[in-house]
Motif scaffolding. Structure first.
Motif, PDB file in Angstrom:
ATOM      1  N   TYR A  85       0.834  -1.193   0.000  1.00 35.56           N
ATOM      2  CA  TYR A  85       0.000   0.000   0.000  1.00 35.56           C
ATOM      3  C   TYR A  85       0.875   1.251   0.000  1.00 35.56           C
ATOM      4  O   TYR A  85       1.823   1.376   0.770  1.00 35.56           O
ATOM      5  N   GLY A  86       0.565   2.179  -0.912  1.00 35.90           N
ATOM      6  CA  GLY A  86       1.313   3.417  -1.012  1.00 35.90           C
ATOM      7  C   GLY A  86       2.515   3.361  -1.918  1.00 35.90           C
ATOM      8  O   GLY A  86       3.164   4.382  -2.140  1.00 35.90           O
ATOM      9  N   HIS A  87       2.817   2.190  -2.479  1.00 29.94           N
ATOM     10  CA  HIS A  87       3.999   2.030  -3.333  1.00 29.94           C
ATOM     11  C   HIS A  87       3.642   1.854  -4.811  1.00 29.94           C
ATOM     12  O   HIS A  87       4.514   1.557  -5.619  1.00 29.94           O
ATOM     13  N   ALA A  88       2.391   2.033  -5.170  1.00 34.36           N
ATOM     14  CA  ALA A  88       1.983   1.888  -6.571  1.00 34.36           C
ATOM     15  C   ALA A  88       2.363   3.123  -7.378  1.00 34.36           C
ATOM     16  O   ALA A  88       2.430   4.234  -6.844  1.00 34.36           O
ATOM     17  N   VAL A  89       2.652   2.920  -8.655  1.00 36.39           N
ATOM     18  CA  VAL A  89       2.850   4.013  -9.612  1.00 36.39           C
ATOM     19  C   VAL A  89       2.046   3.682 -10.861  1.00 36.39           C
ATOM     20  O   VAL A  89       1.771   2.511 -11.134  1.00 36.39           O
ATOM     21  N   PRO A  90       1.639   4.700 -11.636  1.00 35.35           N
ATOM     22  CA  PRO A  90       0.826   4.427 -12.822  1.00 35.35           C
ATOM     23  C   PRO A  90       1.609   3.649 -13.881  1.00 35.35           C
ATOM     24  O   PRO A  90       2.750   3.983 -14.191  1.00 35.35           O
ATOM     25  N   CYS A  91       0.990   2.602 -14.413  1.00 32.19           N
ATOM     26  CA  CYS A  91       1.556   1.837 -15.522  1.00 32.19           C
ATOM     27  C   CYS A  91       0.530   1.806 -16.644  1.00 32.19           C
ATOM     28  O   CYS A  91      -0.679   1.882 -16.403  1.00 32.19           O
ATOM     29  N   GLN A  92       1.016   1.675 -17.876  1.00 30.01           N
ATOM     30  CA  GLN A  92       0.131   1.714 -19.039  1.00 30.01           C
ATOM     31  C   GLN A  92      -0.394   0.347 -19.433  1.00 30.01           C
ATOM     32  O   GLN A  92      -1.540   0.209 -19.842  1.00 30.01           O
ATOM     33  N   ARG A  93       0.436  -0.694 -19.314  1.00 29.27           N
ATOM     34  CA  ARG A  93       0.046  -2.023 -19.799  1.00 29.27           C
ATOM     35  C   ARG A  93       0.012  -3.093 -18.720  1.00 29.27           C
ATOM     36  O   ARG A  93      -0.628  -4.120 -18.894  1.00 29.27           O
ATOM     37  N   VAL A  94       0.691  -2.849 -17.634  1.00 21.89           N
ATOM     38  CA  VAL A  94       0.739  -3.814 -16.535  1.00 21.89           C
ATOM     39  C   VAL A  94      -0.185  -3.351 -15.417  1.00 21.89           C
ATOM     40  O   VAL A  94      -0.108  -2.204 -14.976  1.00 21.89           O
ATOM     41  N   LEU A  95      -1.049  -4.241 -14.954  1.00 20.18           N
ATOM     42  CA  LEU A  95      -1.944  -3.922 -13.851  1.00 20.18           C
ATOM     43  C   LEU A  95      -1.168  -3.928 -12.537  1.00 20.18           C
ATOM     44  O   LEU A  95      -0.270  -4.746 -12.334  1.00 20.18           O
ATOM     45  N   VAL A  96      -1.521  -3.023 -11.642  1.00 19.21           N
ATOM     46  CA  VAL A  96      -0.861  -2.916 -10.347  1.00 19.21           C
ATOM     47  C   VAL A  96      -1.900  -3.049  -9.237  1.00 19.21           C
ATOM     48  O   VAL A  96      -2.900  -2.335  -9.223  1.00 19.21           O
ATOM     49  N   GLU A  97      -1.650  -3.974  -8.319  1.00 19.85           N
ATOM     50  CA  GLU A  97      -2.498  -4.137  -7.140  1.00 19.85           C
ATOM     51  C   GLU A  97      -1.677  -3.823  -5.893  1.00 19.85           C
ATOM     52  O   GLU A  97      -0.463  -4.043  -5.862  1.00 19.85           O
ATOM     53  N   GLU A  98      -2.340  -3.309  -4.857  1.00 16.65           N
ATOM     54  CA  GLU A  98      -1.684  -3.033  -3.588  1.00 16.65           C
ATOM     55  C   GLU A  98      -2.218  -3.988  -2.520  1.00 16.65           C
ATOM     56  O   GLU A  98      -3.391  -4.371  -2.550  1.00 16.65           O
ATOM     57  N   ALA A  99      -1.357  -4.349  -1.576  1.00 20.30           N
ATOM     58  CA  ALA A  99      -1.752  -5.294  -0.527  1.00 20.30           C
ATOM     59  C   ALA A  99      -0.947  -5.031   0.732  1.00 20.30           C
ATOM     60  O   ALA A  99      -0.097  -4.132   0.785  1.00 20.30           O
ATOM     61  N   GLY A 100      -1.201  -5.845   1.782  1.00 19.04           N
ATOM     62  CA  GLY A 100      -0.606  -5.633   3.085  1.00 19.04           C
ATOM     63  C   GLY A 100       0.818  -6.124   3.209  1.00 19.04           C
ATOM     64  O   GLY A 100       1.201  -7.141   2.653  1.00 19.04           O
ATOM     65  N   HIS A 101       1.602  -5.378   3.976  1.00 20.69           N
ATOM     66  CA  HIS A 101       2.987  -5.719   4.283  1.00 20.69           C
ATOM     67  C   HIS A 101       3.346  -5.028   5.597  1.00 20.69           C
ATOM     68  O   HIS A 101       2.973  -3.863   5.797  1.00 20.69           O
ATOM     69  N   PRO A 102       4.052  -5.670   6.528  1.00 19.66           N
ATOM     70  CA  PRO A 102       4.727  -6.974   6.435  1.00 19.66           C
ATOM     71  C   PRO A 102       3.827  -8.179   6.740  1.00 19.66           C
ATOM     72  O   PRO A 102       4.229  -9.303   6.523  1.00 19.66           O
ATOM     73  N   VAL A 103       2.641  -7.907   7.280  1.00 24.11           N
ATOM     74  CA  VAL A 103       1.702  -9.003   7.529  1.00 24.11           C
ATOM     75  C   VAL A 103       0.757  -9.094   6.333  1.00 24.11           C
ATOM     76  O   VAL A 103       0.132  -8.097   5.955  1.00 24.11           O
ATOM     77  N   PRO A 104       0.641 -10.254   5.684  1.00 26.11           N
ATOM     78  CA  PRO A 104      -0.195 -10.383   4.484  1.00 26.11           C
ATOM     79  C   PRO A 104      -1.668 -10.163   4.794  1.00 26.11           C
ATOM     80  O   PRO A 104      -2.126 -10.355   5.920  1.00 26.11           O
ATOM     81  N   ASP A 105      -2.430  -9.757   3.761  1.00 24.76           N
ATOM     82  CA  ASP A 105      -3.867  -9.573   3.930  1.00 24.76           C
ATOM     83  C   ASP A 105      -4.624 -10.186   2.764  1.00 24.76           C
ATOM     84  O   ASP A 105      -4.034 -10.755   1.826  1.00 24.76           O
ATOM     85  N   GLU A 106      -5.946 -10.049   2.787  1.00 23.63           N
ATOM     86  CA  GLU A 106      -6.794 -10.677   1.773  1.00 23.63           C
ATOM     87  C   GLU A 106      -6.541 -10.102   0.387  1.00 23.63           C
ATOM     88  O   GLU A 106      -6.669 -10.814  -0.616  1.00 23.63           O
ATOM     89  N   ARG A 107      -6.163  -8.821   0.305  1.00 22.86           N
ATOM     90  CA  ARG A 107      -5.849  -8.228  -1.003  1.00 22.86           C
ATOM     91  C   ARG A 107      -4.658  -8.941  -1.637  1.00 22.86           C
ATOM     92  O   ARG A 107      -4.630  -9.147  -2.861  1.00 22.86           O
ATOM     93  N   GLY A 108      -3.691  -9.319  -0.823  1.00 20.85           N
ATOM     94  CA  GLY A 108      -2.555 -10.056  -1.348  1.00 20.85           C
ATOM     95  C   GLY A 108      -2.957 -11.426  -1.849  1.00 20.85           C
ATOM     96  O   GLY A 108      -2.462 -11.900  -2.883  1.00 20.85           O
ATOM     97  N   VAL A 109      -3.844 -12.089  -1.120  1.00 25.91           N
ATOM     98  CA  VAL A 109      -4.333 -13.401  -1.554  1.00 25.91           C
ATOM     99  C   VAL A 109      -5.039 -13.280  -2.897  1.00 25.91           C
ATOM    100  O   VAL A 109      -4.818 -14.087  -3.817  1.00 25.91           O
TER     101      VAL A 109
END
Length: 422
Positions: A70-94
Protein backbone atom coordinates in the motif's frame (compact mmCIF):
# COMPACT_ATOMS: atom_id res chain seq x y z
CA UNK A 1 36.59 21.52 4.54
CA UNK A 2 33.03 22.70 5.09
CA UNK A 3 30.90 19.61 5.74
CA UNK A 4 27.35 20.05 7.00
CA UNK A 5 26.93 16.66 8.70
CA UNK A 6 23.17 16.19 8.47
CA UNK A 7 22.97 17.37 4.85
CA UNK A 8 26.00 15.26 3.95
CA UNK A 9 24.54 12.08 5.46
CA UNK A 10 21.17 12.67 3.81
CA UNK A 11 22.94 13.14 0.47
CA UNK A 12 24.75 9.83 0.86
CA UNK A 13 21.46 8.06 1.58
CA UNK A 14 19.74 9.66 -1.41
CA UNK A 15 22.68 8.77 -3.66
CA UNK A 16 22.50 5.15 -2.53
CA UNK A 17 18.75 4.95 -3.22
CA UNK A 18 19.03 6.55 -6.65
CA UNK A 19 21.68 4.03 -7.70
CA UNK A 20 19.32 1.10 -7.18
CA UNK A 21 16.14 2.72 -8.51
CA UNK A 22 14.41 0.56 -11.17
CA UNK A 23 15.00 3.09 -13.94
CA UNK A 24 18.74 2.74 -13.28
CA UNK A 25 18.69 -1.00 -12.62
CA UNK A 26 16.70 -2.45 -15.51
CA UNK A 27 18.44 -1.12 -18.66
CA UNK A 28 20.68 -3.85 -20.05
CA UNK A 29 18.91 -6.58 -18.08
CA UNK A 30 15.75 -7.02 -20.15
CA UNK A 31 15.54 -10.28 -22.18
CA UNK A 32 14.86 -10.53 -25.89
CA UNK A 33 11.19 -10.70 -26.92
CA UNK A 34 9.80 -14.22 -27.51
CA UNK A 35 7.91 -15.58 -30.51
CA UNK A 36 4.82 -15.90 -28.31
CA UNK A 37 3.29 -13.76 -25.58
CA UNK A 38 5.18 -11.70 -23.02
CA UNK A 39 3.63 -11.74 -19.58
CA UNK A 40 4.77 -9.62 -16.63
CA UNK A 41 4.18 -10.77 -13.07
CA UNK A 42 5.79 -9.69 -9.85
CA UNK A 43 5.67 -8.74 -6.20
CA UNK A 44 7.54 -6.48 -3.83
CA UNK A 45 7.87 -2.90 -2.68
CA UNK A 46 9.60 -2.03 -5.96
CA UNK A 47 7.39 -4.14 -8.24
CA UNK A 48 5.24 -1.30 -9.61
CA UNK A 49 8.22 0.97 -10.29
CA UNK A 50 9.98 -1.96 -11.96
CA UNK A 51 6.93 -2.56 -14.16
CA UNK A 52 6.87 1.09 -15.19
CA UNK A 53 10.58 0.99 -16.05
CA UNK A 54 10.09 -2.22 -18.03
CA UNK A 55 7.20 -0.72 -20.00
CA UNK A 56 9.48 2.11 -21.12
CA UNK A 57 12.13 -0.37 -22.30
CA UNK A 58 9.97 -3.08 -23.87
CA UNK A 59 9.60 -2.86 -27.67
CA UNK A 60 6.48 -4.98 -28.19
CA UNK A 61 3.20 -6.16 -26.65
CA UNK A 62 3.17 -6.54 -22.88
CA UNK A 63 0.58 -7.51 -20.30
CA UNK A 64 0.39 -8.78 -16.75
CA UNK A 65 -0.04 -7.93 -13.08
CA UNK A 66 2.21 -7.06 -10.15
CA UNK A 67 1.41 -6.55 -6.46
CA UNK A 68 3.09 -4.00 -4.22
CA UNK A 69 2.69 -2.57 -0.74
CA UNK A 70 0.00 0.00 0.00
CA UNK A 71 1.31 3.42 -1.01
CA UNK A 72 4.00 2.03 -3.33
CA UNK A 73 1.98 1.89 -6.57
CA UNK A 74 2.85 4.01 -9.61
CA UNK A 75 0.83 4.43 -12.82
CA UNK A 76 1.56 1.84 -15.52
CA UNK A 77 0.13 1.71 -19.04
CA UNK A 78 0.05 -2.02 -19.80
CA UNK A 79 0.74 -3.81 -16.53
CA UNK A 80 -1.94 -3.92 -13.85
CA UNK A 81 -0.86 -2.92 -10.35
CA UNK A 82 -2.50 -4.14 -7.14
CA UNK A 83 -1.68 -3.03 -3.59
CA UNK A 84 -1.75 -5.29 -0.53
CA UNK A 85 -0.61 -5.63 3.08
CA UNK A 86 2.99 -5.72 4.28
CA UNK A 87 4.73 -6.97 6.44
CA UNK A 88 1.70 -9.00 7.53
CA UNK A 89 -0.19 -10.38 4.48
CA UNK A 90 -3.87 -9.57 3.93
CA UNK A 91 -6.79 -10.68 1.77
CA UNK A 92 -5.85 -8.23 -1.00
CA UNK A 93 -2.56 -10.06 -1.35
CA UNK A 94 -4.33 -13.40 -1.55
CA UNK A 95 -6.64 -12.09 -4.28
CA UNK A 96 -3.78 -10.54 -6.28
CA UNK A 97 -1.78 -13.75 -6.06
CA UNK A 98 -4.75 -15.78 -7.28
CA UNK A 99 -5.03 -13.45 -10.29
CA UNK A 100 -1.31 -13.86 -11.05
CA UNK A 101 -1.70 -17.64 -11.00
CA UNK A 102 -4.62 -17.31 -13.42
CA UNK A 103 -2.45 -15.25 -15.76
CA UNK A 104 0.22 -17.98 -15.94
CA UNK A 105 -2.12 -20.97 -16.12
CA UNK A 106 -2.22 -21.43 -19.92
CA UNK A 107 1.25 -20.57 -21.21
CA UNK A 108 3.22 -22.34 -23.94
CA UNK A 109 6.90 -22.96 -24.58
CA UNK A 110 6.89 -19.98 -26.99
CA UNK A 111 5.86 -17.54 -24.24
CA UNK A 112 8.04 -15.46 -21.93
CA UNK A 113 7.30 -14.57 -18.31
CA UNK A 114 9.21 -11.64 -16.84
CA UNK A 115 8.99 -11.82 -13.06
CA UNK A 116 9.75 -8.56 -11.24
CA UNK A 117 10.75 -9.50 -7.70
CA UNK A 118 11.88 -7.21 -4.89
CA UNK A 119 11.93 -7.14 -1.11
CA UNK A 120 8.53 -7.35 0.50
CA UNK A 121 7.34 -9.95 -1.96
CA UNK A 122 7.14 -12.59 0.77
CA UNK A 123 4.15 -10.87 2.38
CA UNK A 124 2.61 -9.56 -0.85
CA UNK A 125 2.71 -12.76 -2.89
CA UNK A 126 0.58 -14.92 -0.66
CA UNK A 127 -1.47 -18.05 -1.15
CA UNK A 128 -1.49 -20.41 1.83
CA UNK A 129 -0.52 -24.03 1.31
CA UNK A 130 -3.44 -26.48 1.19
CA UNK A 131 -4.84 -26.95 4.69
CA UNK A 132 -3.94 -23.43 5.85
CA UNK A 133 -5.85 -20.15 5.76
CA UNK A 134 -4.78 -16.51 5.72
CA UNK A 135 -5.44 -15.93 9.42
CA UNK A 136 -3.05 -18.74 10.30
CA UNK A 137 -0.32 -17.36 8.05
CA UNK A 138 -0.84 -13.88 9.52
CA UNK A 139 -0.40 -15.24 13.04
CA UNK A 140 2.81 -17.04 12.12
CA UNK A 141 4.16 -13.96 10.32
CA UNK A 142 3.52 -11.72 13.33
CA UNK A 143 5.20 -14.18 15.68
CA UNK A 144 8.27 -14.49 13.46
CA UNK A 145 8.59 -10.72 13.03
CA UNK A 146 8.62 -10.21 16.81
CA UNK A 147 10.90 -13.15 17.59
CA UNK A 148 14.24 -11.70 16.47
CA UNK A 149 14.56 -14.24 13.65
CA UNK A 150 16.49 -12.95 10.64
CA UNK A 151 15.00 -12.71 7.15
CA UNK A 152 16.57 -15.98 6.00
CA UNK A 153 14.92 -17.85 8.84
CA UNK A 154 11.59 -16.07 8.40
CA UNK A 155 11.50 -16.80 4.69
CA UNK A 156 12.41 -20.46 5.23
CA UNK A 157 9.18 -20.86 7.21
CA UNK A 158 7.16 -18.77 4.75
CA UNK A 159 8.25 -20.90 1.79
CA UNK A 160 6.97 -24.10 3.36
CA UNK A 161 3.60 -22.61 4.28
CA UNK A 162 2.96 -21.20 0.80
CA UNK A 163 1.53 -22.35 -2.51
CA UNK A 164 3.66 -19.88 -4.53
CA UNK A 165 7.01 -19.38 -2.79
CA UNK A 166 10.14 -21.53 -2.98
CA UNK A 167 10.01 -22.02 -6.76
CA UNK A 168 6.30 -22.79 -6.92
CA UNK A 169 5.44 -19.66 -8.92
CA UNK A 170 8.01 -20.47 -11.63
CA UNK A 171 6.80 -24.07 -11.69
CA UNK A 172 3.28 -22.78 -12.34
CA UNK A 173 4.60 -20.93 -15.43
CA UNK A 174 5.97 -24.11 -17.02
CA UNK A 175 6.55 -24.67 -19.97
CA UNK A 176 7.08 -20.94 -20.63
CA UNK A 177 10.53 -19.41 -20.31
CA UNK A 178 10.87 -17.40 -17.08
CA UNK A 179 13.32 -14.54 -16.55
CA UNK A 180 13.20 -13.06 -13.06
CA UNK A 181 14.66 -9.60 -12.48
CA UNK A 182 15.57 -9.32 -8.81
CA UNK A 183 16.21 -6.34 -6.55
CA UNK A 184 18.04 -7.81 -3.56
CA UNK A 185 17.17 -6.81 -0.02
CA UNK A 186 18.92 -9.73 1.69
CA UNK A 187 22.38 -10.38 3.06
CA UNK A 188 24.41 -12.30 0.49
CA UNK A 189 21.99 -11.56 -2.37
CA UNK A 190 20.74 -15.16 -2.45
CA UNK A 191 17.89 -15.31 -5.02
CA UNK A 192 16.30 -18.10 -2.98
CA UNK A 193 15.86 -15.71 -0.05
CA UNK A 194 14.66 -12.60 -1.92
CA UNK A 195 10.85 -12.55 -1.47
CA UNK A 196 11.16 -16.20 -0.38
CA UNK A 197 12.37 -17.25 -3.84
CA UNK A 198 9.15 -17.68 -5.87
CA UNK A 199 11.21 -18.40 -8.99
CA UNK A 200 14.06 -20.34 -7.35
CA UNK A 201 14.28 -24.03 -6.50
CA UNK A 202 14.36 -24.43 -2.74
CA UNK A 203 17.19 -26.28 -1.02
CA UNK A 204 15.53 -26.11 2.41
CA UNK A 205 13.02 -28.58 3.79
CA UNK A 206 10.03 -28.71 6.09
CA UNK A 207 12.41 -29.95 8.78
CA UNK A 208 14.44 -26.74 8.41
CA UNK A 209 11.28 -24.67 8.85
CA UNK A 210 10.35 -26.62 11.98
CA UNK A 211 13.85 -26.03 13.34
CA UNK A 212 13.40 -22.25 13.00
CA UNK A 213 10.14 -22.37 14.94
CA UNK A 214 11.77 -24.48 17.64
CA UNK A 215 14.84 -22.23 17.81
CA UNK A 216 12.68 -19.24 18.73
CA UNK A 217 10.29 -21.31 20.83
CA UNK A 218 7.30 -20.29 18.75
CA UNK A 219 4.07 -22.18 19.29
CA UNK A 220 2.12 -22.46 16.04
CA UNK A 221 -1.40 -23.66 15.19
CA UNK A 222 -1.87 -27.39 14.77
CA UNK A 223 -2.52 -27.00 11.05
CA UNK A 224 0.93 -25.43 10.56
CA UNK A 225 2.63 -28.19 12.47
CA UNK A 226 0.83 -30.79 10.37
CA UNK A 227 1.85 -29.17 7.06
CA UNK A 228 5.48 -29.19 8.15
CA UNK A 229 5.55 -32.51 9.98
CA UNK A 230 3.85 -34.48 7.18
CA UNK A 231 5.97 -32.92 4.43
CA UNK A 232 2.97 -31.43 2.61
CA UNK A 233 4.82 -28.14 2.62
CA UNK A 234 7.85 -29.41 0.69
CA UNK A 235 8.88 -27.11 -2.17
CA UNK A 236 10.29 -27.80 -5.66
CA UNK A 237 14.01 -28.49 -5.36
CA UNK A 238 16.76 -26.87 -7.45
CA UNK A 239 16.76 -29.85 -9.84
CA UNK A 240 13.01 -29.80 -10.50
CA UNK A 241 12.61 -30.11 -14.33
CA UNK A 242 9.90 -27.42 -14.36
CA UNK A 243 12.54 -24.90 -13.31
CA UNK A 244 15.10 -25.82 -15.98
CA UNK A 245 14.17 -22.83 -18.16
CA UNK A 246 14.20 -20.26 -15.36
CA UNK A 247 16.83 -17.51 -15.25
CA UNK A 248 17.26 -15.30 -12.18
CA UNK A 249 19.08 -12.02 -12.73
CA UNK A 250 20.19 -9.67 -9.94
CA UNK A 251 19.61 -6.13 -11.21
CA UNK A 252 20.17 -4.12 -8.00
CA UNK A 253 22.07 -5.00 -4.82
CA UNK A 254 23.08 -3.45 -1.49
CA UNK A 255 26.72 -3.38 -2.61
CA UNK A 256 25.82 -1.11 -5.53
CA UNK A 257 24.05 1.31 -3.21
CA UNK A 258 26.97 1.46 -0.79
CA UNK A 259 29.54 1.94 -3.53
CA UNK A 260 27.52 4.85 -4.96
CA UNK A 261 27.50 6.48 -1.52
CA UNK A 262 31.22 5.80 -1.14
CA UNK A 263 31.96 7.52 -4.43
CA UNK A 264 29.92 10.56 -3.40
CA UNK A 265 31.88 10.71 -0.13
CA UNK A 266 35.19 10.60 -2.01
CA UNK A 267 34.03 13.50 -4.18
CA UNK A 268 33.43 15.50 -1.00
CA UNK A 269 36.93 14.71 0.32
CA UNK A 270 35.68 12.23 2.92
CA UNK A 271 37.27 8.77 3.04
CA UNK A 272 34.67 5.96 2.93
CA UNK A 273 35.27 2.80 4.96
CA UNK A 274 32.94 -0.01 3.94
CA UNK A 275 32.09 -2.36 6.78
CA UNK A 276 30.06 -4.72 4.61
CA UNK A 277 26.73 -4.96 2.80
CA UNK A 278 25.49 -8.10 4.60
CA UNK A 279 25.60 -7.18 8.29
CA UNK A 280 23.00 -8.91 10.44
CA UNK A 281 22.32 -9.21 14.16
CA UNK A 282 20.50 -7.25 16.85
CA UNK A 283 20.30 -3.56 15.91
CA UNK A 284 21.45 -2.32 19.30
CA UNK A 285 24.44 -4.68 19.36
CA UNK A 286 25.56 -3.72 15.84
CA UNK A 287 25.14 -0.06 16.80
CA UNK A 288 27.36 -0.41 19.86
CA UNK A 289 30.05 -2.16 17.83
CA UNK A 290 30.05 0.46 15.09
CA UNK A 291 29.95 3.34 17.57
CA UNK A 292 32.96 1.86 19.34
CA UNK A 293 34.86 1.71 16.07
CA UNK A 294 33.91 5.31 15.27
CA UNK A 295 35.21 6.47 18.66
CA UNK A 296 38.49 4.63 18.10
CA UNK A 297 38.86 6.35 14.73
CA UNK A 298 38.14 9.73 16.29
CA UNK A 299 40.91 9.02 18.81
CA UNK A 300 43.35 8.20 16.02
CA UNK A 301 43.38 4.47 16.77
CA UNK A 302 41.32 3.10 13.91
CA UNK A 303 41.93 1.69 10.42
CA UNK A 304 41.27 5.06 8.76
CA UNK A 305 41.69 8.71 9.69
CA UNK A 306 39.08 11.49 9.88
CA UNK A 307 37.38 12.88 7.89
CA UNK A 308 35.81 9.53 7.09
CA UNK A 309 32.46 7.82 6.91
CA UNK A 310 31.70 4.24 7.94
CA UNK A 311 29.20 2.68 5.52
CA UNK A 312 27.31 -0.55 5.99
CA UNK A 313 24.24 -2.42 4.79
CA UNK A 314 22.45 -5.66 5.43
CA UNK A 315 19.50 -6.24 7.73
CA UNK A 316 19.62 -5.97 11.47
CA UNK A 317 16.76 -7.19 13.64
CA UNK A 318 14.91 -6.20 16.79
CA UNK A 319 13.73 -8.65 19.40
CA UNK A 320 10.63 -6.84 20.64
CA UNK A 321 10.29 -6.86 24.42
CA UNK A 322 8.72 -3.45 25.01
CA UNK A 323 5.56 -1.73 23.84
CA UNK A 324 7.05 1.17 21.92
CA UNK A 325 7.27 1.95 18.22
CA UNK A 326 10.27 1.83 15.96
CA UNK A 327 12.00 -0.30 13.38
CA UNK A 328 15.55 -1.66 13.29
CA UNK A 329 17.12 1.49 11.86
CA UNK A 330 15.68 3.86 14.44
CA UNK A 331 16.71 1.41 17.15
CA UNK A 332 20.23 1.31 15.67
CA UNK A 333 20.36 5.11 15.77
CA UNK A 334 19.15 5.29 19.38
CA UNK A 335 21.61 2.64 20.56
CA UNK A 336 24.39 4.44 18.65
CA UNK A 337 23.52 7.74 20.34
CA UNK A 338 23.82 6.12 23.76
CA UNK A 339 27.13 4.48 22.85
CA UNK A 340 28.59 7.67 21.39
CA UNK A 341 27.68 9.65 24.54
CA UNK A 342 27.57 12.97 22.73
CA UNK A 343 31.01 12.63 21.11
CA UNK A 344 31.66 16.03 19.51
CA UNK A 345 33.05 14.71 16.22
CA UNK A 346 30.63 11.92 15.25
CA UNK A 347 27.25 11.91 13.48
CA UNK A 348 25.21 8.95 12.23
CA UNK A 349 22.25 8.10 10.00
CA UNK A 350 20.46 4.76 9.71
CA UNK A 351 17.59 4.21 7.28
CA UNK A 352 15.84 1.58 5.22
CA UNK A 353 16.28 2.13 1.50
CA UNK A 354 12.58 1.46 0.86
CA UNK A 355 11.64 4.47 2.98
CA UNK A 356 9.84 2.39 5.62
CA UNK A 357 11.60 1.40 8.84
CA UNK A 358 9.75 -1.71 9.93
CA UNK A 359 6.07 -0.74 9.95
CA UNK A 360 6.41 2.98 10.65
CA UNK A 361 6.17 6.04 8.40
CA UNK A 362 9.85 6.96 8.70
CA UNK A 363 12.84 5.58 6.84
CA UNK A 364 15.05 5.85 9.91
CA UNK A 365 16.66 8.54 12.04
CA UNK A 366 19.81 10.56 12.45
CA UNK A 367 22.09 11.28 15.42
CA UNK A 368 24.46 14.11 16.26
CA UNK A 369 26.65 15.19 19.17
CA UNK A 370 23.72 17.07 20.73
CA UNK A 371 21.18 14.22 20.52
CA UNK A 372 21.36 13.21 24.18
CA UNK A 373 21.39 16.81 25.42
CA UNK A 374 18.35 17.58 23.26
CA UNK A 375 16.58 14.54 24.72
CA UNK A 376 17.24 15.73 28.27
CA UNK A 377 15.89 19.17 27.43
CA UNK A 378 12.78 17.53 25.95
CA UNK A 379 12.33 15.33 29.02
CA UNK A 380 12.90 12.12 27.05
CA UNK A 381 14.88 9.26 28.60
CA UNK A 382 16.94 7.57 25.85
CA UNK A 383 17.69 4.41 27.85
CA UNK A 384 14.06 3.97 28.84
CA UNK A 385 13.02 4.38 25.20
CA UNK A 386 15.54 1.77 24.08
CA UNK A 387 14.37 -0.64 26.77
CA UNK A 388 10.77 -0.15 25.58
CA UNK A 389 11.72 -0.51 21.87
CA UNK A 390 10.44 3.06 21.42
CA UNK A 391 13.08 4.56 19.17
CA UNK A 392 10.36 6.12 17.02
CA UNK A 393 8.95 8.01 20.00
CA UNK A 394 12.42 9.15 21.02
CA UNK A 395 13.36 10.64 17.64
CA UNK A 396 9.86 12.02 17.01
CA UNK A 397 10.19 14.05 20.20
CA UNK A 398 13.47 15.48 18.91
CA UNK A 399 12.36 16.02 15.31
CA UNK A 400 15.17 13.76 14.10
CA UNK A 401 13.18 11.10 12.24
CA UNK A 402 14.16 10.68 8.59
CA UNK A 403 10.91 10.67 6.59
CA UNK A 404 11.20 10.15 2.83
CA UNK A 405 8.02 8.35 1.83
CA UNK A 406 8.22 5.21 -0.34
CA UNK A 407 11.39 5.20 -2.45
CA UNK A 408 10.00 2.49 -4.81
CA UNK A 409 13.08 0.33 -4.44
CA UNK A 410 14.51 -1.79 -1.62
CA UNK A 411 18.05 -2.99 -0.93
CA UNK A 412 17.57 -2.99 2.81
CA UNK A 413 19.40 -1.05 5.52
CA UNK A 414 21.78 1.84 4.89
CA UNK A 415 23.97 3.09 7.72
CA UNK A 416 26.52 5.89 7.67
CA UNK A 417 28.64 7.13 10.59
CA UNK A 418 30.56 10.34 9.88
CA UNK A 419 33.74 11.08 11.84
CA UNK A 420 35.18 14.57 11.45
CA UNK A 421 38.47 15.91 12.85
CA UNK A 422 38.09 18.02 15.98
Amino acid sequence: MNIQPEAFLRTLFQTAVERVAPERALPGQVPEPPTGRTLVIGAGKGAAAMARALERLWPGPLEGLVVTRYGHAVPCQRVLVEEAGHPVPDERGVQATARILEWVSDLSADDLVIALISGGGSALLVQPAPGLDLATKQAVSRALLRSGADITEINCVRRHLSAVKGGRLAAACHPARVVALLVSDVAGDDPAVIASGPTVGDATTCADARAVLERYRLRVPTAVDEVLRTGRGETPGPEDPRLAGVENRLVATPAQALEAAAERAREAGVTPWLLGDAITGESRVVARDQATLARRIAAGEGPVQPPCVLLSGGETTVTVRGRGRGGPNAEFALAAALALEGHPGIWALAADTDGVDGTEDNAGAWVGPDTLDAARRAGVDPLACLTDNDAYGFFAALGDLLVTGPTLTNVNDFRAILVLPR
